[in-house]
Design a protein around this motif. Structure first.
Motif, PDB file in Angstrom:
ATOM      1  N   UNK A  63     -56.521 -49.183 -30.122  1.00 39.59           N
ATOM      2  CA  UNK A  63     -56.942 -47.841 -30.512  1.00 39.59           C
ATOM      3  C   UNK A  63     -58.229 -47.432 -29.790  1.00 39.59           C
ATOM      4  N   UNK A  64     -59.188 -48.380 -29.697  1.00 46.42           N
ATOM      5  CA  UNK A  64     -60.461 -48.094 -29.011  1.00 46.42           C
ATOM      6  C   UNK A  64     -60.226 -47.816 -27.537  1.00 46.42           C
ATOM      7  N   UNK A  65     -59.333 -48.594 -26.919  1.00 52.12           N
ATOM      8  CA  UNK A  65     -59.058 -48.397 -25.493  1.00 52.12           C
ATOM      9  C   UNK A  65     -58.415 -47.026 -25.261  1.00 52.12           C
ATOM     10  N   UNK A  66     -57.495 -46.639 -26.130  1.00 51.11           N
ATOM     11  CA  UNK A  66     -56.857 -45.328 -25.976  1.00 51.11           C
ATOM     12  C   UNK A  66     -57.905 -44.199 -26.164  1.00 51.11           C
ATOM     13  N   UNK A  67     -58.807 -44.406 -27.128  1.00 52.11           N
ATOM     14  CA  UNK A  67     -59.857 -43.409 -27.379  1.00 52.11           C
ATOM     15  C   UNK A  67     -60.788 -43.292 -26.179  1.00 52.11           C
ATOM     16  N   UNK A  68     -61.107 -44.468 -25.569  1.00 53.62           N
ATOM     17  CA  UNK A  68     -61.998 -44.464 -24.395  1.00 53.62           C
ATOM     18  C   UNK A  68     -61.350 -43.761 -23.224  1.00 53.62           C
ATOM     19  N   UNK A  69     -60.065 -43.961 -23.010  1.00 53.94           N
ATOM     20  CA  UNK A  69     -59.366 -43.316 -21.905  1.00 53.94           C
ATOM     21  C   UNK A  69     -59.313 -41.808 -22.134  1.00 53.94           C
ATOM     22  N   UNK A  70     -59.112 -41.435 -23.395  1.00 48.43           N
ATOM     23  CA  UNK A  70     -59.081 -39.997 -23.704  1.00 48.43           C
ATOM     24  C   UNK A  70     -60.436 -39.338 -23.457  1.00 48.43           C
ATOM     25  N   UNK A  71     -61.514 -40.022 -23.820  1.00 48.39           N
ATOM     26  CA  UNK A  71     -62.836 -39.494 -23.600  1.00 48.39           C
ATOM     27  C   UNK A  71     -63.092 -39.361 -22.090  1.00 48.39           C
ATOM     28  N   UNK A  72     -62.704 -40.362 -21.327  1.00 48.10           N
ATOM     29  CA  UNK A  72     -62.919 -40.331 -19.877  1.00 48.10           C
ATOM     30  C   UNK A  72     -62.137 -39.172 -19.243  1.00 48.10           C
ATOM     31  N   UNK A  73     -60.953 -38.927 -19.724  1.00 46.43           N
ATOM     32  CA  UNK A  73     -60.162 -37.805 -19.173  1.00 46.43           C
ATOM     33  C   UNK A  73     -60.793 -36.487 -19.541  1.00 46.43           C
TER      34      UNK A  73
END
Length: 331
Positions: free
Chosen positions: A321-331
């Motif tokens: 979940x954290x990794x998906x959230x981090x990728x979303x923030x980066x995008x």
């Protein structure tokens, strides 16, 4: 890793419990075997004391024998013994005189039986207690019967005690008939040489002996049996219906006849004879010493494994979940 540890721990615990059960079973089996051997040795000593009475006296009367056996108190100290007796060996020429002598003691109907001509006779002259079933044996020629004769010959020629094979005692009345056996100890005439077989045959006066009814004998030795164990005794080294002597459990008892993983066969060496004993555990035996440790380890270990799985799965899910959230923030 945790699951493997749980399985190994359960296996070690279950093996330990199984080994403990086997050790307990072996202990009970050996206890029963030694009790039988010990008691039969004690019965042998009773016979030796009877031989000693004859050797220490010029003439052992019926009253002497009665007082001797009464003093032994066999029913109190050696329960299970049917009696202690003396059987006289007779040549055909001595038969008539012997019968006349015993009739003169107050037994007008006395006769050596079974009737008939034989090259050698024996006669039960003394048997105490001289009452009840034992009266049926008075005057019986044990040498006329094949199984008894074999044991008497073995004792005579060796000078040692000998136990007979399976017989039906003449004491049986038709009710509660039990398998029987007898133990013989030869009595030789005072002062005669007994160094060789031929000398022992020439010197033989008779036998001090004891008859045994097997059910009564085993009750005397083991009480009512070894708790939660089923055991059967066979004459000789074969296990067959014809050689069966004793069964510790009557037919129809719960658990009897069911296959048991705990079973053992033991040989019991008696004077001049061997018995084979088949032991098996009744269901109550295992239940009586049941150990729940393996089950507790399995349940407890499985619970820990499940908790560890849930924790690891939760951490993994949170990480994803954290990794998906981090990728979303980066995008």
């Amino acid at each position: 890793i945790s699951l493997v540890i749980t399985v190994l721990s359960w296996h070690i615990s279950a093996t330990s419990v199984e080994n403990h059960l086997k050790d307990r079973f072996e202990f009970e089996v050996e206890t029963a075997r030694l009790e039988i051997v010990k008691r039969m040795q004690e019965y042998e000593n009773v016979l030796r004391s009877g031989v000693g009475l004859f050797l220490a006296s010029d003439n052992v009367t019926r009253q002497d024998w009665h007082l001797f056996v009464q003093t032994l108190q066999v029913e109190r100290y050696w329960p299970g013994i049917q009696g202690v007796g003396f059987a006289r060996m007779l040549a055909p020429a001595e038969l008539a005189g012997h019968e006349a002598e015993i009739r003169g003691e107050g037994f007008p109907e006395y006769a050596v039986r079974p009737a008939g001509e034989r090259p050698q006779y024996s006669a039960i002259v003394y048997l105490e207690p001289f009452s009840g079933r034992n009266l049926r044996a008075f005057g019986y020629d044990m040498f006329s019967e094949e199984v008894r004769r074999a044991a008497m010959i073995q004792a005579r020629d060796s000078g040692l005690p000998a136990v007979s094979g399976k017989v039906v005692l003449v004491q049986e009345t038709g009710q509660d008939v039990q398998a029987g056996c007898l133990m013989y100890l030869p009595l030789y005439r005072n002062g005669m040489p007994v160094a060789t077989v031929e000398e022992r045959r020439a010197a033989l006066l008779g036998f001090v002996y004891s008859p045994f009814r097997l059910n009564d004998l085993m009750r005397g030795i083991l009480g009512h049996g070894i708790p939660d164990l089923h055991f059967q005794i066979y004459d000789g080294d074969s296990v067959s219906a014809g050689s069966h002597l004793y069964d510790s459990q009557p037919a129809g008892v719960s658990g009897v006849g069911e296959a048991s993983p705990l079973a053992a066969r033991r040989s019991i060496q008696l004077p001049g004879r061997m018995w084979t004993v088949q032991f098996s555990a009744l269901p109550e035996f295992e239940a009586g010493i049941q150990n729940n440790q393996p089950m507790f380890i399995a349940i407890g270990g499985s619970a820990v494994d499940l908790l560890l799985f849930m924790v690891i799965w939760s951490l993994s899910a949170r990480r994803r979940h954290s990794e998906r959230h981090a990728r979303a923030m980066a995008a």
